[in-house]
Design an enzyme around this catalytic site. Structure first.
Site, short mmCIF file in Angstrom:
data_model
loop_
_atom_site.label_atom_id
_atom_site.label_comp_id
_atom_site.label_asym_id
_atom_site.label_seq_id
_atom_site.Cartn_x
_atom_site.Cartn_y
_atom_site.Cartn_z
N ASP A 9 1.32 -0.30 -5.33
CA ASP A 9 2.49 -0.93 -4.74
C ASP A 9 2.40 -0.66 -3.22
O ASP A 9 1.63 0.20 -2.79
CB ASP A 9 3.75 -0.30 -5.34
CG ASP A 9 5.02 -0.78 -4.68
OD1 ASP A 9 5.17 -1.99 -4.48
OD2 ASP A 9 5.88 0.07 -4.34
N LEU A 10 3.16 -1.39 -2.43
CA LEU A 10 3.07 -1.21 -0.97
C LEU A 10 4.22 -0.35 -0.42
O LEU A 10 4.03 0.79 0.00
CB LEU A 10 3.07 -2.58 -0.28
CG LEU A 10 3.08 -2.52 1.25
CD1 LEU A 10 1.76 -2.01 1.79
CD2 LEU A 10 3.39 -3.91 1.83
N ASP A 11 5.43 -0.94 -0.45
CA ASP A 11 6.59 -0.28 0.16
C ASP A 11 6.94 1.00 -0.61
O ASP A 11 7.22 0.95 -1.80
CB ASP A 11 7.81 -1.22 0.14
CG ASP A 11 7.58 -2.47 0.99
OD1 ASP A 11 7.14 -2.34 2.13
OD2 ASP A 11 7.85 -3.58 0.48
N THR A 17 8.27 1.79 4.33
CA THR A 17 8.99 0.68 4.95
C THR A 17 10.44 0.57 4.47
O THR A 17 11.20 -0.21 5.03
CB THR A 17 8.25 -0.65 4.66
OG1 THR A 17 7.68 -0.54 3.38
CG2 THR A 17 7.18 -0.92 5.68
N LYS A 45 14.92 -0.87 -3.92
CA LYS A 45 13.49 -0.57 -4.06
C LYS A 45 12.84 -1.44 -5.13
O LYS A 45 13.32 -1.48 -6.27
CB LYS A 45 13.28 0.91 -4.40
CG LYS A 45 13.45 1.82 -3.21
CD LYS A 45 13.04 3.23 -3.56
CE LYS A 45 13.18 4.14 -2.36
NZ LYS A 45 12.91 5.54 -2.73
N GLY A 46 11.77 -2.10 -4.77
CA GLY A 46 11.02 -2.91 -5.73
C GLY A 46 11.67 -4.24 -6.06
O GLY A 46 11.15 -5.02 -6.85
N ARG A 49 13.59 -9.95 -2.07
CA ARG A 49 14.49 -10.15 -0.93
C ARG A 49 15.76 -10.89 -1.36
O ARG A 49 16.88 -10.53 -0.98
CB ARG A 49 13.76 -10.95 0.16
CG ARG A 49 14.48 -10.95 1.50
CD ARG A 49 13.73 -11.82 2.49
NE ARG A 49 12.30 -11.51 2.53
CZ ARG A 49 11.38 -12.29 3.10
NH1 ARG A 49 11.73 -13.42 3.69
NH2 ARG A 49 10.10 -11.95 3.08
N SER A 114 2.57 -6.05 -4.94
CA SER A 114 3.83 -5.81 -4.24
C SER A 114 4.79 -6.99 -4.37
O SER A 114 4.35 -8.14 -4.45
CB SER A 114 3.52 -5.59 -2.75
OG SER A 114 4.71 -5.63 -1.98
N ALA A 115 6.08 -6.69 -4.35
CA ALA A 115 7.11 -7.74 -4.37
C ALA A 115 7.30 -8.36 -2.99
O ALA A 115 7.95 -9.40 -2.85
CB ALA A 115 8.43 -7.15 -4.84
N SER A 116 6.74 -7.73 -1.96
CA SER A 116 7.01 -8.16 -0.59
C SER A 116 6.22 -9.41 -0.19
O SER A 116 5.04 -9.53 -0.51
CB SER A 116 6.66 -7.04 0.39
OG SER A 116 6.77 -7.51 1.71
N ASN A 118 5.81 -9.89 2.90
CA ASN A 118 5.25 -9.43 4.17
C ASN A 118 4.08 -8.48 3.98
O ASN A 118 3.68 -7.79 4.92
CB ASN A 118 6.33 -8.71 4.99
CG ASN A 118 7.47 -9.64 5.38
OD1 ASN A 118 7.25 -10.68 6.00
ND2 ASN A 118 8.70 -9.30 5.00
N LYS A 145 9.34 -7.73 -10.77
CA LYS A 145 9.27 -6.48 -11.53
C LYS A 145 10.69 -6.21 -12.08
O LYS A 145 11.64 -6.47 -11.36
CB LYS A 145 8.86 -5.31 -10.62
CG LYS A 145 7.48 -5.48 -9.97
CD LYS A 145 7.25 -4.40 -8.89
CE LYS A 145 5.95 -4.64 -8.14
NZ LYS A 145 5.70 -3.67 -7.06
N GLU A 169 3.33 3.54 -8.24
CA GLU A 169 4.63 2.89 -7.99
C GLU A 169 5.71 3.88 -7.61
O GLU A 169 5.72 5.00 -8.13
CB GLU A 169 5.09 2.19 -9.27
CG GLU A 169 4.98 0.70 -9.28
CD GLU A 169 5.87 -0.04 -8.29
OE1 GLU A 169 6.78 0.57 -7.70
OE2 GLU A 169 5.64 -1.24 -8.10
N ASP A 170 6.63 3.48 -6.73
CA ASP A 170 7.75 4.36 -6.36
C ASP A 170 9.09 3.85 -6.89
O ASP A 170 10.11 4.51 -6.69
CB ASP A 170 7.86 4.49 -4.83
CG ASP A 170 8.37 3.22 -4.20
OD1 ASP A 170 7.86 2.13 -4.56
OD2 ASP A 170 9.30 3.29 -3.38
C1 BG6 Z 1 9.58 -4.47 -2.18
C2 BG6 Z 1 10.60 -3.53 -1.58
O1 BG6 Z 1 8.29 -3.90 -2.10
O2 BG6 Z 1 9.58 -5.72 -1.50
C3 BG6 Z 1 11.97 -4.18 -1.59
O3 BG6 Z 1 10.62 -2.31 -2.31
C4 BG6 Z 1 11.91 -5.53 -0.87
O4 BG6 Z 1 12.90 -3.33 -0.98
C5 BG6 Z 1 10.83 -6.40 -1.52
O5 BG6 Z 1 13.16 -6.17 -0.92
C6 BG6 Z 1 10.68 -7.75 -0.81
O6 BG6 Z 1 10.17 -7.53 0.47
P1 BG6 Z 1 10.10 -8.63 1.61
O7 BG6 Z 1 9.21 -7.98 2.65
O8 BG6 Z 1 9.46 -9.85 1.03
O9 BG6 Z 1 11.48 -8.90 2.09
MG MG Z 2 7.80 0.21 -3.73
#
Ligand code: BG6
Ligand code: MG
Length: 220
Positions: A9-11, A17, A45-46, A49, A114-116, A118, A145, A169-170
């Site tokens: 996982d990333l964040d 972050t 977390k996880g 957005r 990752s869910a992000s 970014n 997730k 994973e966190d």
């Molecule tokens: C997850 C974070 O990795 O990504 C969440 O733990 C975040 O807090 C999610 O909302 C989405 O991230 P982003 O960067 O697409 O807004």
């Molecule tokens: Mg995470």
């Protein structure tokens, strides 16, 4: 089961972050006239957005039309990106490079899950992008997730069976996603919160190379 690939996982696992997500969400909450605490940020977390904004508006007791909702999503992300812009390799969490380096040295494939949305720019900023053999992020998935989709796509991209993958994973939802994918789950953080994980560590400094070796050689 013998581990032959690792998914990070990333964040909260590679970089902290969560503090930047928090500051950006707090700014929006304050603009809308309510407080947003660090404890409430734990719920984010996880979580995607979109879902985070839904929870934030619930906290503030605010309902919004779709257009306004979308504008706030953009505004939060623009604020978040200002923090990301300043990131560099010094923000990689302790001993993550030790584990990544160990796996790379042994030619063990590694992926990001990752869910992000970014994830790529963040990995670029901290100079870890070239280390990953596959990246699966919020742009690639349709189910969040604890659905296993993100990790199953990662396994597919690495060409490794899910049961031979280990996930770091966190987030509770992330551990559940790894378990739902039939992967070996490693919780990074509070063991009481991440009690569903197969293994728990507070951070990567607690993960020995001998432990990783044991995962790669155990036959069950
Ligand atoms: C997850 C974070 O990795 O990504 C969440 O733990 C975040 O807090 C999610 O909302 C989405 O991230 P982003 O960067 O697409 O807004
Ligand atoms: Mg995470």
């Amino acid at each position: 089961m013998r581990a032959s690939a690792f998914v990070f996982d990333l964040d909260g696992v590679i970089v902290d972050t969560a503090k930047y997500h928090y500051l950006a969400w707090k700014k929006l909450a304050n603009e809308l006239g309510f407080e947003f605490t660090k404890e409430q940020n734990e719920l984010f977390k996880g979580v995607s957005r979109k879902r985070c904004l839904e929870i934030l508006l619930d906290i503030g007791g605010i309902t919004a039309a779709q257009e306004q909702f979308d504008r706030w999503m953009v505004e939060k992300n623009e604020d978040y990106l200002e923090y990301i812009e300043k990131m560099d390799a010094s923000e990689i969490l302790p001993d993550v490079p030790k584990v990544v380096g160990f796996l790379k040295d042994r030619n063990i494939p590694i992926a990001l899950g990752s869910a992000s949305k970014n994830a790529r720019p963040i990995l670029e900023k901290v100079k870890l992008l070239p280390s990953f053999d596959a990246i699966v992020d919020g742009n690639d998935v349709s189910k969040a997730k604890p659905d296993p989709e993100v990790f199953l796509i990662a396994a597919q991209k690495l060409n490794v069976a899910p049961e031979n993958c280990v996930v770091f994973e966190d987030a509770v939802a992330g551990i559940q996603a790894a378990n739902n994918a039939d992967m070996i789950s490693i919780g990074i953080g509070d063991a009481q919160i991440l009690s569903e994980a197969d293994y728990n560590f507070n951070d990567f400094t607690e993960i020995s190379l001998a432990f990783l070796e044991s995962l790669m050689s155990v036959q069950a």
